[in-house]
Write a protein that holds these residues in place. Structure first.
Motif, short mmCIF file in Angstrom:
data_model
loop_
_atom_site.label_atom_id
_atom_site.label_comp_id
_atom_site.label_asym_id
_atom_site.label_seq_id
_atom_site.Cartn_x
_atom_site.Cartn_y
_atom_site.Cartn_z
N LYS A 29 0.81 -1.21 0.00
CA LYS A 29 0.00 0.00 0.00
C LYS A 29 0.84 1.27 0.00
O LYS A 29 0.38 2.31 -0.45
CB LYS A 29 -0.93 0.00 1.22
N ILE A 30 2.06 1.18 0.51
CA ILE A 30 2.94 2.35 0.61
C ILE A 30 4.32 1.97 0.12
O ILE A 30 4.91 0.99 0.58
CB ILE A 30 3.02 2.87 2.07
N ILE A 31 4.85 2.76 -0.81
CA ILE A 31 6.21 2.59 -1.31
C ILE A 31 6.91 3.93 -1.24
O ILE A 31 6.41 4.93 -1.77
CB ILE A 31 6.24 2.05 -2.75
N CYS A 32 8.07 3.94 -0.58
CA CYS A 32 8.85 5.16 -0.42
C CYS A 32 10.29 4.87 -0.83
O CYS A 32 10.94 3.98 -0.26
CB CYS A 32 8.79 5.65 1.03
N LEU A 33 10.79 5.60 -1.81
CA LEU A 33 12.15 5.43 -2.32
C LEU A 33 12.91 6.74 -2.17
O LEU A 33 12.44 7.79 -2.61
CB LEU A 33 12.13 5.02 -3.80
N LYS A 34 14.09 6.68 -1.52
CA LYS A 34 14.88 7.88 -1.27
C LYS A 34 16.34 7.65 -1.65
O LYS A 34 16.92 6.61 -1.34
CB LYS A 34 14.81 8.27 0.21
N ASP A 35 16.90 8.64 -2.34
CA ASP A 35 18.34 8.68 -2.61
C ASP A 35 18.84 7.39 -3.26
O ASP A 35 19.81 6.78 -2.81
CB ASP A 35 19.12 8.95 -1.31
N LEU A 36 18.16 6.96 -4.29
CA LEU A 36 18.55 5.74 -5.00
C LEU A 36 19.14 6.11 -6.36
O LEU A 36 18.55 6.89 -7.11
CB LEU A 36 17.35 4.81 -5.19
N TYR A 37 20.29 5.54 -6.64
CA TYR A 37 20.94 5.82 -7.90
C TYR A 37 20.19 5.21 -9.07
O TYR A 37 20.16 5.77 -10.16
CB TYR A 37 22.38 5.31 -7.87
N ASN A 38 19.58 4.07 -8.84
CA ASN A 38 18.83 3.41 -9.90
C ASN A 38 17.48 2.95 -9.35
O ASN A 38 17.16 1.78 -9.33
CB ASN A 38 19.63 2.22 -10.45
N GLY A 39 16.71 3.91 -8.87
CA GLY A 39 15.43 3.59 -8.24
C GLY A 39 14.39 3.06 -9.20
O GLY A 39 13.40 2.45 -8.77
N GLN A 40 14.59 3.25 -10.49
CA GLN A 40 13.58 2.80 -11.45
C GLN A 40 13.53 1.28 -11.58
O GLN A 40 12.61 0.75 -12.19
CB GLN A 40 13.86 3.43 -12.81
N CYS A 41 14.51 0.59 -10.99
CA CYS A 41 14.42 -0.88 -11.00
C CYS A 41 13.28 -1.37 -10.11
O CYS A 41 12.88 -2.53 -10.18
CB CYS A 41 15.74 -1.51 -10.57
N PHE A 42 12.72 -0.49 -9.28
CA PHE A 42 11.53 -0.84 -8.49
C PHE A 42 10.25 -0.67 -9.29
O PHE A 42 9.16 -0.84 -8.74
CB PHE A 42 11.46 0.04 -7.24
N GLY A 43 10.37 -0.33 -10.55
CA GLY A 43 9.20 -0.12 -11.40
C GLY A 43 8.22 -1.27 -11.39
O GLY A 43 7.00 -1.05 -11.21
N PRO A 44 8.65 -2.52 -11.57
CA PRO A 44 7.69 -3.63 -11.53
C PRO A 44 6.95 -3.74 -10.20
O PRO A 44 5.77 -4.10 -10.18
CB PRO A 44 8.56 -4.86 -11.78
N SER A 45 7.63 -3.43 -9.10
CA SER A 45 6.95 -3.48 -7.80
C SER A 45 5.86 -2.43 -7.71
O SER A 45 4.78 -2.68 -7.18
CB SER A 45 7.96 -3.28 -6.67
N ILE A 46 6.15 -1.22 -8.24
CA ILE A 46 5.17 -0.14 -8.17
C ILE A 46 3.99 -0.42 -9.09
O ILE A 46 2.82 -0.29 -8.71
CB ILE A 46 5.84 1.21 -8.52
N ILE A 47 4.31 -0.82 -10.31
CA ILE A 47 3.25 -1.07 -11.29
C ILE A 47 2.38 -2.25 -10.89
O ILE A 47 1.16 -2.25 -11.08
CB ILE A 47 3.87 -1.30 -12.68
N GLY A 48 3.01 -3.26 -10.29
CA GLY A 48 2.26 -4.47 -9.92
C GLY A 48 1.46 -4.34 -8.64
O GLY A 48 0.64 -5.20 -8.33
N ALA A 49 1.69 -3.27 -7.87
CA ALA A 49 0.97 -3.09 -6.61
C ALA A 49 -0.44 -2.59 -6.91
O ALA A 49 -0.68 -1.39 -7.07
CB ALA A 49 1.72 -2.12 -5.71
N LYS A 50 -1.38 -3.49 -6.97
CA LYS A 50 -2.74 -3.15 -7.37
C LYS A 50 -3.46 -2.26 -6.35
O LYS A 50 -4.35 -1.50 -6.73
CB LYS A 50 -3.54 -4.43 -7.59
N ASN A 51 -3.07 -2.38 -5.07
CA ASN A 51 -3.73 -1.62 -4.02
C ASN A 51 -2.86 -0.49 -3.48
O ASN A 51 -3.07 -0.03 -2.35
CB ASN A 51 -4.13 -2.56 -2.87
N LEU A 52 -1.91 -0.04 -4.27
CA LEU A 52 -1.00 1.01 -3.83
C LEU A 52 -1.76 2.31 -3.59
O LEU A 52 -2.50 2.78 -4.46
CB LEU A 52 0.09 1.23 -4.89
#
Length: 523
Positions: free
Chosen positions: A213-236
């Motif tokens: 339900k909550i995703i928080c990303l800070k100071d990541l050099y390649n944070g876009q690799c979390f893209g599948p996690s964000i897109i797949g989170a249906k109840n985000l």
């Protein structure tokens, strides 16, 4: 006749007789001398545990050493534990978790100068705490993907995970997301194991896709690799991106197409433009939006969000003084978002035109902050005072308002509870006092700008020379006396005193008509 009555009266023999101790009557019993009774023995362990949970951390520690029973009950009833995660902790883990065997919320924190725990310690903790629901890792640089994988396999009930300045990478995160199907909150900051080499390995979505339900990303050099996690989170519901490199426009488009439950979005110092904001406008349930120092976002993107996200309640904009968001975007918010309750504008220059629209159309506006705005003066404050009937808290910082604006607040905003004014040069303490006197129930916090003191000591060139000497390694700068001041400072100070400088002190503040008096008494 001359004798005293006391002398004539014979003395009683009983008064001088001494009673033997064995014949004396025993003294009455004192209830305080009765043996002490431990009333807690009649309390079941569950009641004693409830009492411990109501104590502060220090009182709870002191209570645990009263007796062995209290020690056992206190340990078994403790659900939250924070440990200094240095390498030496490994030897104490069996004893710690034999006592604290009911811990569900665990924080492992290490400092930068110490060596943190490694995989063996984390695995041992996971074996002892299989019911763990929350884990926070800070500066655990010795943890690897292998340790995280074993931990995730043992603690499948994890609901909240937060890590910062750790060294594991995408494999460890994937193991966590794949095994912890109940994970609701994921917070990642400065994950050192995610670099260019791991860019090809995406993270997620895993079994946690249905629960996140909550995703928080800070100071990541390649944070876009979390893209599948964000897109797949249906109840985000909440997405927060802080200082993550890369272009996020395309990913925001994919997120908006597949995630329709987003309520809160924070974007701070990331590369996002009006294209990304236009994509976010598809999230019709959006209620909270923070745009902080995103210079490529303009009125066009904000207008697109305002027109489709009509449930917006909180809007924070830090325009970074780029003047790319102004009246046009704010008027669109005023026309389309009647439920707005909180508005924070930093480095944005609204005029009376947009502020009047916001005050008129957003009747639920309760909290307003205007900071670093060059266009917010007495006229704009008077407009706010006359139109914002529901306003409860007002913060104004570094704006060209004066005491006239404070006077306007005295007769407007009937529900106003607190006013905070900072670094507004035109506002004086007299204006704040006048407002307090006229509205006694109003809390007025004034941080006035202090007048600049006259420079009668050291010139700018002297400071530059001293700084240059310090950088060049001048031994006179490096050496210090017993009181901590550099020797050269004393030398320079003595030189200035020999020049016959006159030290000045304030008799009264110059802004209130005062004059300067020298230490020698001359005016």
């Amino acid at each position: 006749m001359g004798q005293n009555a006391s002398a004539a009266r014979p003395r009683s023999s009983k008064s001088s007789a001494v009673i033997p101790p064995f014949l004396a009557e025993p003294p009455p019993e004192n209830p305080d001398d009765s043996p002490e009774v431990d009333c807690s023995l009649s309390l079941p362990d569950e009641c004693l545990a409830c009492i411990f949970q109501s104590l502060s951390a220090g009182d709870r520690k002191r209570a645990s050493v009263v007796c062995r029973r209290w020690l056992a009950v206190e340990g078994q009833s403790r659900h939250r534990l924070s440990l200094k995660a240095v390498a030496e902790l490994s030897d104490a883990i069996p004893r710690l978790f034999a006592r604290f065997d009911s811990v569900t919320k665990l924080a492992l924190k290490c400092d930068r100068r110490s060596v943190s725990i490694g995989d063996e310690a984390l695995i041992l903790i996971s074996q002892r705490c299989r019911n763990l629901t929350r884990l926070k890792l800070r500066a655990c640089r010795e943890l690897t993907d292998e340790g995280m994988s074993v931990f995730a396999a043992n603690c499948r009930n994890l609901q909240k995970f937060s890590c910062g300045s750790s060294s594991f990478g995408a494999k460890g995160m994937n193991a966590l997301i794949e095994n912890c199907g109940l994970l609701e909150e994921l917070s990642v900051k400065r994950l050192r194991g995610i670099t260019d080499a791991a860019a090809a390995e995406a993270i997620g979505p895993g079994k946690a896709a249905d629960s996140l339900k909550i995703i928080c990303l800070k100071d990541l050099y390649n944070g876009q690799c979390f893209g599948p996690s964000i897109i797949g989170a249906k109840n985000l519901r909440s997405l927060k991106l802080f200082r993550c490199s890369g272009d996020w426009d395309k990913l925001l488009e994919l997120i908006a197409d597949r995630v329709d439950s987003l309520i809160e979005v924070h974007l701070e110092r990331i590369q996002v433009s009006d294209s990304g904001l236009s994509a976010l406008s598809k999230c019709a349930n959006l209620e909270v939006l923070h745009l902080v120092k995103t210079p490529e976002c303009t009125n066009i993107g904000l207008m697109a969000v305002a027109k489709k996200c009509r449930l917006l309640r909180k809007l924070h904009i830090d325009g970074w003084k780029t003047n790319r968001i102004g009246d046009d975007g704010l008027i669109a918010v005023a026309n389309n978002c009647p439920n707005l309750q909180e508005l924070v504008l930093i480095g944005v220059n609204p005029t009376r035109l947009s502020l009047e629209k916001l005050a008129t159309n957003c009747q639920s506006l309760e909290r307003l902050a205007l900071c670093g705005s060059e266009t917010v003066g007495d006229t704009e404050i008077s407009c706010i005072a006359a139109k914002c009937f529901a306003l409860k808290k007002l913060c104004i910082k570094s704006c060209p308002m004066s005491d006239h604006g404070m006077e306007a607040l005295a007769g407007g905003c009937p529900n106003l509870v607190k006013v905070k004014v900072k670094k507004c040069r035109g506002v004086t303490s007299e204006g704040a006092d006048w407002l307090r006197a006229n509205r006694g129930s109003l809390s007025v916090n004034l941080d006035a700008v202090e007048p600049e003191l006259p420079d009668a000591s050291i010139s700018e060139q002297e400071v530059v020379d001293a700084d240059a000497d310090a950088r060049s390694g001048d031994p006179s700068i490096a050496s210090s006396s017993s009181n901590g001041r550099p020797t050269s400072f004393k030398t320079r100070l003595g030189t200035f005193s020999r020049r016959g400088l006159v030290m000045c002190t304030f008799k009264r503040w110059p802004s209130f008509g005062g004059r300067l008096r020298s230490s020698s008494g001359r005016r």
